[in-house]
Design a protein around this motif. Structure first.
Motif, short mmCIF file in Angstrom:
data_model
loop_
_atom_site.label_atom_id
_atom_site.label_comp_id
_atom_site.label_asym_id
_atom_site.label_seq_id
_atom_site.Cartn_x
_atom_site.Cartn_y
_atom_site.Cartn_z
N LEU A 121 11.78 69.78 33.86
CA LEU A 121 10.63 70.39 32.80
C LEU A 121 10.43 71.86 33.25
O LEU A 121 10.21 72.45 32.18
CB LEU A 121 9.24 69.72 33.23
N PRO A 122 10.55 72.43 34.43
CA PRO A 122 10.29 73.88 34.47
C PRO A 122 11.37 74.70 33.69
O PRO A 122 11.11 75.71 33.22
CB PRO A 122 10.57 74.10 36.01
N GLU A 123 12.31 74.19 33.13
CA GLU A 123 13.44 74.80 32.42
C GLU A 123 13.08 74.92 30.73
O GLU A 123 13.84 75.25 29.95
CB GLU A 123 14.69 74.36 32.72
N TRP A 124 12.05 74.02 30.40
CA TRP A 124 11.69 73.86 29.05
C TRP A 124 10.92 75.13 28.56
O TRP A 124 10.19 75.72 29.23
CB TRP A 124 10.80 72.76 28.67
N ARG A 125 11.32 76.04 27.72
CA ARG A 125 10.90 77.18 27.29
C ARG A 125 9.64 77.02 26.07
O ARG A 125 9.25 78.24 25.78
CB ARG A 125 11.92 78.30 26.99
N THR A 126 9.71 76.22 25.41
CA THR A 126 9.41 75.95 24.17
C THR A 126 7.69 75.37 24.44
O THR A 126 7.04 75.15 23.13
CB THR A 126 10.11 74.82 22.97
#
Length: 230
Positions: free
Chosen positions: A71-76
């Motif tokens: 989840l921490p890598e989701w940018r949207t």
């Protein structure tokens, strides 16, 4: 424009390019490498053209929800802790819940053709990609925007493969491919921040529309085997 005018804000790449997040460095991908959307993007360009910022945002969100397991890598999305997703007025799902079950299982309620409880994240994707190798998505109309974006969308493809799934009774359901179109529409309401990141998403659509188009004659061509699961 005078020399003292404030320049317009720079828009983030994930609303300008539907594949922006595919090139993110040092990303952990679910299957070890970025997914390939080449055929779907080509199919989209061949059949329609309704470019919009919200369209690219949603396409990049779908990539992250389907293929980025961290989840921490989701940018949207604005915040993994506060993001929520709802379908047809149902209780809100968190980002962690969607990450656990997958987008198809988050969208489809148990029914006579399919049941999320009998299909894992990966199995659900395989089920529907087998049916429609290219399942394009577009925004048809934007009614309001930001910070609350309201829009109508369309999801379409061609039924090239047989549908094989498990329904809400635990029965195996098979629908033979008919080579015809599958075309569904809906409305979504998305709250975004000043960076156009999603804070909450609520989708309204008829999830049975897809299955009715797969089996237009009702039970004709549908076989059920009791006691089977995916």
């Amino acid at each position: 424009m005078s020399s003292t005018s404030t320049p317009p804000p720079t828009l983030p790449d994930y609303v300008l390019n539907p594949d922006a997040v595919l090139s993110d460095p040092s990303t952990t991908w679910r299957h070890g490498q970025p997914p390939d959307y080449t055929k779907t993007r080509q199919f989209y360009l061949q059949t329609t053209s309704l470019p919009a910022l919200v369209e690219n945002l949603v396409k990049n969100w779908e990539i992250e929800a389907s293929y980025k397991p961290l989840l921490p890598e989701w940018r949207t999305i604005a915040s993994p802790q506060s993001y929520t997703f709802r379908v047809n007025g149902s209780p809100p799902q968190t980002a962690a819940q969607m990450l656990s079950v997958g987008t198809y299982n988050a969208l489809i309620e148990p029914n006579e053709f399919y049941c999320p409880a009998h299909s894992s994240f990966d199995a659900s994707h395989k089920t529907f990609k087998r049916v429609m190798p290219s399942f394009a998505w577009e925004v048809l109309e934007v009614y309001a925007g930001p910070p609350r974006v309201v829009f109508r969308w369309r999801h379409w493809g061609v039924m090239k493969g047989d549908y094989v799934g498990t329904n809400d009774k635990g029965e195996k359901v098979t629908i033979k491919a008919h080579g015809g179109d599958i075309d569904i529409e809906g409305v979504a309401v998305a709250d975004v921040n000043d960076k156009l990141q999603l804070g909450s998403v609520e989708v309204f659509f008829d999830p049975m529309a897809m299955f009715r188009q797969m089996a237009p004659d009702g039970e004709t061509g549908v076989t059920k085997e009791a006691g089977t699961t995916e």
